[in-house]
Scaffold this motif. Structure first.
Motif, PDB file in Angstrom:
ATOM      1  N   UNK A 237       1.706  -7.904  -8.692  1.00  0.00           N
ATOM      2  CA  UNK A 237       0.876  -6.668  -7.543  1.00  0.00           C
ATOM      3  C   UNK A 237       1.199  -7.512  -6.059  1.00  0.00           C
ATOM      4  N   UNK A 238       1.306  -6.769  -5.198  1.00  0.00           N
ATOM      5  CA  UNK A 238       1.558  -7.174  -3.823  1.00  0.00           C
ATOM      6  C   UNK A 238       0.514  -8.038  -3.310  1.00  0.00           C
ATOM      7  N   UNK A 239       1.119  -8.949  -2.113  1.00  0.00           N
ATOM      8  CA  UNK A 239       0.310  -9.584  -1.962  1.00  0.00           C
ATOM      9  C   UNK A 239       0.731  -9.884  -0.120  1.00  0.00           C
ATOM     10  N   UNK A 240      -0.264  -9.683   0.673  1.00  0.00           N
ATOM     11  CA  UNK A 240       0.403  -9.086   2.050  1.00  0.00           C
ATOM     12  C   UNK A 240       1.019 -10.800   2.202  1.00  0.00           C
ATOM     13  N   UNK A 241       2.074 -10.738   3.829  1.00  0.00           N
ATOM     14  CA  UNK A 241       3.217 -12.012   3.885  1.00  0.00           C
ATOM     15  C   UNK A 241       1.847 -13.170   4.633  1.00  0.00           C
ATOM     16  N   UNK A 242       2.110 -13.912   3.812  1.00  0.00           N
ATOM     17  CA  UNK A 242       1.268 -15.244   3.957  1.00  0.00           C
ATOM     18  C   UNK A 242      -0.510 -15.068   3.060  1.00  0.00           C
ATOM     19  N   UNK A 243       0.089 -14.402   1.721  1.00  0.00           N
ATOM     20  CA  UNK A 243      -0.594 -15.162   0.769  1.00  0.00           C
ATOM     21  C   UNK A 243      -2.235 -14.117   0.834  1.00  0.00           C
ATOM     22  N   UNK A 244      -2.563 -14.202  -0.536  1.00  0.00           N
ATOM     23  CA  UNK A 244      -4.187 -13.495  -0.645  1.00  0.00           C
ATOM     24  C   UNK A 244      -4.972 -14.438   0.298  1.00  0.00           C
ATOM     25  N   UNK A 245      -5.194 -15.606   0.570  1.00  0.00           N
ATOM     26  CA  UNK A 245      -5.691 -16.277   1.190  1.00  0.00           C
ATOM     27  C   UNK A 245      -5.563 -15.801   2.962  1.00  0.00           C
ATOM     28  N   UNK A 246      -4.491 -15.427   2.828  1.00  0.00           N
ATOM     29  CA  UNK A 246      -4.433 -15.354   4.385  1.00  0.00           C
ATOM     30  C   UNK A 246      -4.938 -13.583   4.814  1.00  0.00           C
ATOM     31  N   UNK A 247      -4.804 -13.005   4.050  1.00  0.00           N
ATOM     32  CA  UNK A 247      -5.375 -11.795   3.588  1.00  0.00           C
ATOM     33  C   UNK A 247      -6.839 -10.520   2.853  1.00  0.00           C
ATOM     34  N   UNK A 248      -7.605 -11.732   2.213  1.00  0.00           N
ATOM     35  CA  UNK A 248      -8.125 -11.475   1.161  1.00  0.00           C
ATOM     36  C   UNK A 248      -8.254  -9.266   0.871  1.00  0.00           C
ATOM     37  N   UNK A 249      -8.795  -9.001   2.221  1.00  0.00           N
ATOM     38  CA  UNK A 249      -9.417  -7.689   2.252  1.00  0.00           C
ATOM     39  C   UNK A 249      -7.571  -6.538   1.697  1.00  0.00           C
ATOM     40  N   UNK A 250      -7.007  -7.339   2.334  1.00  0.00           N
ATOM     41  CA  UNK A 250      -5.092  -6.306   1.667  1.00  0.00           C
ATOM     42  C   UNK A 250      -5.229  -6.532   0.576  1.00  0.00           C
ATOM     43  N   UNK A 251      -5.526  -7.890  -0.218  1.00  0.00           N
ATOM     44  CA  UNK A 251      -5.001  -8.205  -1.491  1.00  0.00           C
ATOM     45  C   UNK A 251      -5.109  -7.500  -2.144  1.00  0.00           C
ATOM     46  N   UNK A 252      -7.044  -7.601  -2.065  1.00  0.00           N
ATOM     47  CA  UNK A 252      -8.574  -7.207  -2.574  1.00  0.00           C
ATOM     48  C   UNK A 252      -7.803  -5.230  -3.103  1.00  0.00           C
ATOM     49  N   UNK A 253      -6.839  -4.629  -1.659  1.00  0.00           N
ATOM     50  CA  UNK A 253      -7.067  -3.605  -1.754  1.00  0.00           C
ATOM     51  C   UNK A 253      -5.600  -3.233  -3.291  1.00  0.00           C
ATOM     52  N   UNK A 254      -4.953  -3.686  -3.044  1.00  0.00           N
ATOM     53  CA  UNK A 254      -3.956  -3.796  -3.751  1.00  0.00           C
ATOM     54  C   UNK A 254      -4.538  -4.296  -4.849  1.00  0.00           C
TER      55      UNK A 254
END
Ligand SMILES: [Zn+2]
Lengths: 278, 313
Positions: B261-278
């Motif tokens: 499951x891909x994480x946004x650049x900078x990792x899940x902690x830098x963008x939890x909403x984008x991570x949750x979407x993926x």
């Protein structure tokens, strides 16, 4: 004292005929070699159960001439091409093979136990500490599958320090693979007897060794999940001496019977008879 | 903050300052803010594209990385937590209950780490005791009974290595879960969100499909533990981390993981909403697929999946 003080511990080399005595590594008593053999490496003074090789265990449990080995040629794989500061896993595995004459840490097959047919897997601690690698798991699964396919009971004698780190996650997944095999025995109402010998720890204790219908253990055997040192570092206190012994586990409800080595075969036989094996 | 995050955090500070100034009505810095943010995304992309295994371990354990409670808030609705193993107690290091993902009802089970000292004391750093594993199994059996899929979120340094845990049968609890999960008559979907710590992870980690976050790790032993045993030096953890092949990418190559499951650049902690979407997209896709497979077939496939791991060539 000089002539026997050279012997530091048990397990003498039988080819050295001048070894008349064996020294118990727990109570340090000197035991006549003949008596030591007769007692299957159990000290008559302190009841210390010294470790057996898989072959020695096989001779103890399975009727002479009745054993058919499974997966004899299966050797460790090296899925990670692992090497650490002291060398490669491939070299270590090769050294273990040379030392033990075995290809893996488990001897698998089927044979007769006082005439009763059974599948059996026996671990050998000398082979990389009885660690659970991909091929180790493969041979355990082979044994449970043989039992499931032939409607036989299954006996697994464990002796293991746990996972084989050199195989990384392939090693961890053997816990799932072997338990999936045990589940198939359960589905078919086929008995699994787990015999825990010194030591049965880590990934082996947390998989097939602890999901038997019957849990037997040898006196004094070390059995547990986490290592003593790790626990002491975590809780910052000393653990009692009897912690993680077979007796401790029985007291806490995880072992059915603690059994003297010389009585192991007859107990296994009785259990199999109660389970309706013939 | 991690070493390789320094540049990012310098930019964080600068952006925050400009935002404050903007809010105070000093001037409009929106163009400059956007500029810096773009630059930051670029740096994050570059740094995170090239993490070493040891850096990945640090990201997986990042103190700001979202934990199960965060994911529940971001992904699921109508979560009803169910407590206790009906035998000894209620372990706060593993939580579970009914949850809904879009319109799909399921049983959610996972390790719960804390994000500060107090939380971590309460959650025992996500290190479960036998009662945690037994509670998890109880919930899985409920899911089986009511034909709900099971979703497990893995994030633990390992099972708790304590005297009480041993006395109550840590080994037996984990072994029994692993065995029961191998034949549970409902789909099991596993996602390693942070740390997959050995048997403590596998105790709720046997499933039909194994997913892993891009910067999660999954290992048979901690790199520190491995280094102290095989290198006789706990400081060689970075060497051990590389040798253990514990990253999502390595485990995909070894075919031990089904999808990353891909994480946004900078990792899940830098963008939890984008991570949750993926995460949502991937979970829904697999739930849809798994719930269509007849249960008997599912269990045969699950057996075959594990039987072939570590098969000699
Ligand atoms: Zn003795």
């Amino acid at each position: 004292m000089g002539w026997f003080s050279k012997k530091k511990k048990a397990s003498p080399d039988p080819t050295k005929s001048k070894d008349v005595f064996v020294q118990c590594s727990r109570c340090h008593a000197h035991i006549f070699l003949e008596e030591w053999k007769e007692q299957v490496k159990v000290c008559p003074r302190c009841n210390f159960h010294d470790r057996l090789s898989a072959r020695e265990r096989l001779d103890l449990l399975i009727d002479a001439g009745s054993f058919h080995e499974l997966g004899k040629d299966i050797r460790p794989g090296d899925p990670l091409l692992f090497a650490d500061a002291r060398g490669s896993y491939a070299e270590k595995a090769e050294a273990a093979r040379a030392k033990t004459g075995m290809n893996e840490a488990v001897l698998a097959g089927h044979g007769r136990l006082n005439k009763l047919h059974t599948a059996i897997a026996i671990m050998d601690f000398r082979f990389l500490g009885g660690s659970l690698g991909g091929s180790t798991g493969e041979k355990i699964l082979m044994t449970t599958e043989y039992a499931a396919g032939h409607k036989l009971p299954c006996i697994i004698v464990s002796a293991s320090g746990g996972a084989r780190m050199h195989e990384g996650m392939v090693s961890l997944m053997q816990m799932a693979k072997t338990c999936a095999g045990v589940a198939r025995l359960r589905q078919r109402n086929l008995p699994l007897i787990s015999v825990m010998t010194d030591p049965t720890t880590g990934g082996v204790s947390a998989s097939y060794a602890m999901v038997g219908d019957f849990h037997l253990a040898e006196p004094g055997a070390l059995i547990g999940f986490a290592g003593r040192r790790v626990i002491e570092q975590t809780i910052k206190q000393k653990l009692p001496d009897d912690f993680q012994t077979a007796e401790y586990l029985q007291e806490h409800g995880f072992i059915d019977c603690i059994v003297q080595r010389t009585e192991l075969k007859s107990l296994l036989h009785s259990l199999l008879v109660y389970c309706g094996c013939s | 903050m991690l070493d390789f995050e320094k540049d990012l955090s310098v930019l964080d500070q600068r952006i925050d300052e400009l935002k404050q100034l903007s809010e105070q009505g000093e001037a409009d810095f929106s163009a400059e803010i956007e500029n810096l943010a773009a630059k930051q995304r670029q740096i994050a992309k570059r740094v995170y594209a090239d993490l070493t295994p040891w850096q990945t371990v640090q990201v997986a354990r990042h103190p700001q990385r979202p934990v199960l409670r965060d994911w529940i808030g971001l992904l699921f609705s109508d979560f009803i937590e169910l407590h206790g193993d009906r035998c000894f107690g209620d372990d706060a290091a593993i939580i579970g209950g009914f949850a809904t993902l879009e319109n799909r009802r399921l049983m959610l089970i996972g390790h719960q780490k804390g994000k500060n000292v107090d939380e971590n004391m309460e959650r025992n750093f996500g290190m479960a005791r036998p009662e945690g594993y037994r509670k998890a199994l109880r919930l899985m059996k409920l899911a089986e009974k009511f034909s709900l899929p099971v979703v497990c979120f893995i994030d633990t340094p390992g099972a708790y290595p304590g005297m009480d845990a041993e006395a109550r049968g840590q080994a037996e609890a984990i072994a029994n879960n692993i065995l029961e999960m191998s034949t549970l008559k409902t789909p099991i979907l596993v996602l390693v969100t942070g740390e997959g710590g050995s048997g403590g992870a596998l105790g709720i980690g046997v499933g039909d499909t194994i997913l892993m976050m891009q910067h999660a790790i999954y290992s048979v032993i901690s790199p520190e533990g491995c280094a102290s045993i095989l290198w006789r030096d706990g400081n060689r953890a970075s060497d051990a981390a590389a040798a253990l092949k514990l990253t999502a990418a390595s485990l995909m190559e070894l075919r031990l993981v089904d999808e990353i499951v891909p994480e946004p650049p900078g990792g899940a902690h830098r963008n939890d909403e984008a991570t949750a979407a993926s995460i949502r997209t991937v979970l829904l896709e697999h739930l849809k697929r798994l719930t269509r497979i007849p249960v008997s077939k599912l269990i045969t496939r699950r057996f075959d999946k594990y039987a072939k791991i570590g098969q000699p060539l």
